[in-house]
Design a protein around this motif. Sequence first.
Motif: not given
Length: 951
Positions: A560-585
């Motif tokens: 739905l981003l096309k229908y807003t004033p924005l053309e791009g963004y970045m959403l960063s999923l941060m954690s230290q170390g592995s095992g938090t499920g970031k990649t699974t998201v």
Amino acid sequence: MTTTIFLSSVLPTTGNYCVVGLKKDAAPRQRLTQTIEELQVRAEKLLEEGYDAYFALASYEDSTAGRTVANAVNLKSFFLDLDCGAGKPYATQEDALDALKSFIEELKLPKPTLISSGRGIHVYWALEQDLPKVQWKPIAESLKSLCVKHGLHADPAVTADIARILRVPGTSNFKDPENPLAVTVLMQGAPVSLEQAKKAFNFSDDVFAEMGEVPAHLKRELDPTTKLLMDNHQYKFKTILKLSLEGNGCAQILNAYENQESLEEPLWRAALSIAARCTDSEKAFSALSSRHPDYDPRTTQAKAASTKGPYTCETYKNLNPSVCEGCPQKIGTPLRLGAELIEPPKEAQVVKEETENGTVREFVIPEEFPFPYARGTNGGVYIHIKDEDGNKTVELICKYYFYAVSHIDDPDMGHTLLLRLHLPQDGVKEFLMPYRDLMAKDRFRDIISAHGLIALGKDQDRLMNYIARWAEQLQSSTKSEKARKQFGWLDDDSGFILGDKEVTVDDVKYSPPTGTTLPLVPMFGQKGDFHVWKDVINAYGREAMEARAFAFFMGFGNMLLKYTPLEGYMLSLMSQGSGTGKTTVLHTIASIFGNPKEGWMMLAKDTHNQKIQRVGTMRNIPVLFDEMTQLTVEGKSDLVYDITQGRGKNRMKSSENAERINHTKWATGLIATTNRSVRDDILSIKAMPEGELMRIMELRVLKDPNDNPAWSRAHFDRLYKNYGHASTPFIQYVLNHLPEVIAFVEKVQQKIEQAADMKVNERYWSIQAALAISAGIITRKLGLHDIDHRPVMQYIIKHIISSRKQNQQLMEEGSDFLGNLLQRRFNEILVINGTKDSRTGLETGPIKEPRGALTARYEPDSKLLFVSSKEYRAECAKWKVNFEESLERYKKSGAFIGMKRKRMSAGTTIDANVNIHALWFDVRKLEFFSEEELLNADSDGGNFSDPVEES
């Protein structure tokens, strides 16, 4: 060795199995079972009822047709029956075993499995693979001949009998009901390969030719493709006889027809073996036999039925060599002269295939190929031709289905054919062939060979002509399709491109790929069960899953981003170390559209241009980047900045001095995982990057407090077999309710902005939050998940408030550019009074001398600080800071006095006559400045703080 293991080793892996019960003065009891386990249960039942239990060594195709040679399919072992007892070849089992041992040692045979039948010995050589009966038979005959030749008295009726039955181990031999004997395993042998068996039993493929009843093409095991191609044909005896009468056929068939009154039985039988495989066999039998004085239709049909395959040309030469002299035919059997292609049904054929990535795709094979070409019912491309004598025939030009799907107007490649090739082992390959390459032999060869099709010389010429005919037919019958270089929304919002599909309001239709999109098409598609996928996703509805749920919602919201004033963004999923499920998201987001493990993730090793190309191709579909930590800091900064611009860079044409039209525009975001804060990384190379910080929403993904690793793996692993079901319903809902959806997003945005007291410069955050929450609400309404949006919305509002405070602190610290510069250049500061000694009139000596370069001069007596303008500007360039903006803070406080020429080294041994441009500051108005700390600090800068490094 258990009975089950024994039966599994000697019986074929497919087909129906036969168990037989025999009992004196009782009718035989025979049953076909579907599994070996059922066979064993049935044998045990027969044993309980006092029957001798036998099993058939072959498997059978039709469960209702019984144990017949005709119904037999495969065998998996070779076997012998050594009879023992009074009046038998061997008096005792020991005698039989001694003879067998000598036989095995003399011929160096593999170790067999031995069964005591109660009285005699059953010998088995189990194979590693199933063997069709027509290939098993001659090898068994070879084993039978070896027994005779080397004096092993094996029952000759058993060894090569396809429908043979032998006793089941674990049962009893009731030949003497008063004294039943156990049927037991004496020794277990190892399975042998087909090649080992052939070598051991002295078998040669030449045996086929000697038998004369097995087709020549069965001299080796046929590959599946060849078997299917054989089924593309039917045979007419009328055609064979017509050609033979005209002198263009088979002289042996002509001889059998013209001399049938006096024809020898072997030659008559040979002719019937050909006629029996033809569709007009009954008429053929009459034509070959009716003039014989002893002609009887029943006898003739029985004789024909007893043949086990069409006689080969080699067998005919052995039977009647003189007739074959000078034959021009290059065929294996006269049957080939009557071959006709079985025309497939006049309708398109739909083939479903599970691709390498697990996605099930449908491919439609056209109902008609361009004249004079035709498709085989079971594969292959044929051409109808006439020979020099005007006889019609067909020739195979490609073993596989190979055809054009459509002709495309590609914005980069020009007019292009989309070709499809069905390979037996590697699946369906789709590739593009520009018209300019259709008649260029080298380029044509390179394109088809790159996709697994080899053709040289005449074969390549025929394929080129064939594909050219496809181009002509498509051009004359259909308008070229407009190919699209990007996925996502069409310009008029009438549909959405997902891989090679166009999703419209109420339909999903084919969309031709281009050279840009074709490599990414396998990422899209459906597999498995929607409800299983939904159950996996619902795990994000648990407590403490709000960050993951927000990111998942953004997978839909991104569209739905096309229908807003924005053309791009970045959403960063941060954690230290592995095992938090970031990649699974990220995998759950990819699973909205297709296979989550098929090429969705961008990698640090990809070039920046490759990354931007991917962003442009995805257009309105989220771009995923796993482990962004490995990307350089500069690469992260450039990627964040470029993706929010909404278009790729402009470039010049290579062939002329003109600018290329930039087709690469998008409205999408980058969702990435990282072990380090992207904001911290950007601050390490830029002093005041407020614009970029506001384009990043950074969420900390913490470990699930209730996580059970075993449960989590089992739960989320289901995602890789169930995916691709959710995007189409969501897109079709948006297409049907676009104005309402846009209004709803705006309403949610206003609510979030009010709750978080957001400012104008925080529009990136408010729009991202609104898109995710709105999409979460809509998709739940559509039944795509059961996650409650309210905890997620509360979470993101709190996160925005917290992020604002952090950014303000970082920017406040970063805005003190002069303090940071002095911290970094601490050893380049000269401390010296600016006035002369009142008693001597001489300049005073330095209080603190610089080490190396001279960047700044501080005069304690006047509280003035002078900074080299050149070095200050160099620092601005290095930290990507605007020179004038960096001074605004000091102008407002009155600390910045101006710019003047200054002898920076005056009062030192350095040349004091050099005047340079310097920035002039009053340190009494610099909040960070401490003279005491400057004078007492060590060489590392003492207490001069560096906000950038500390952040």
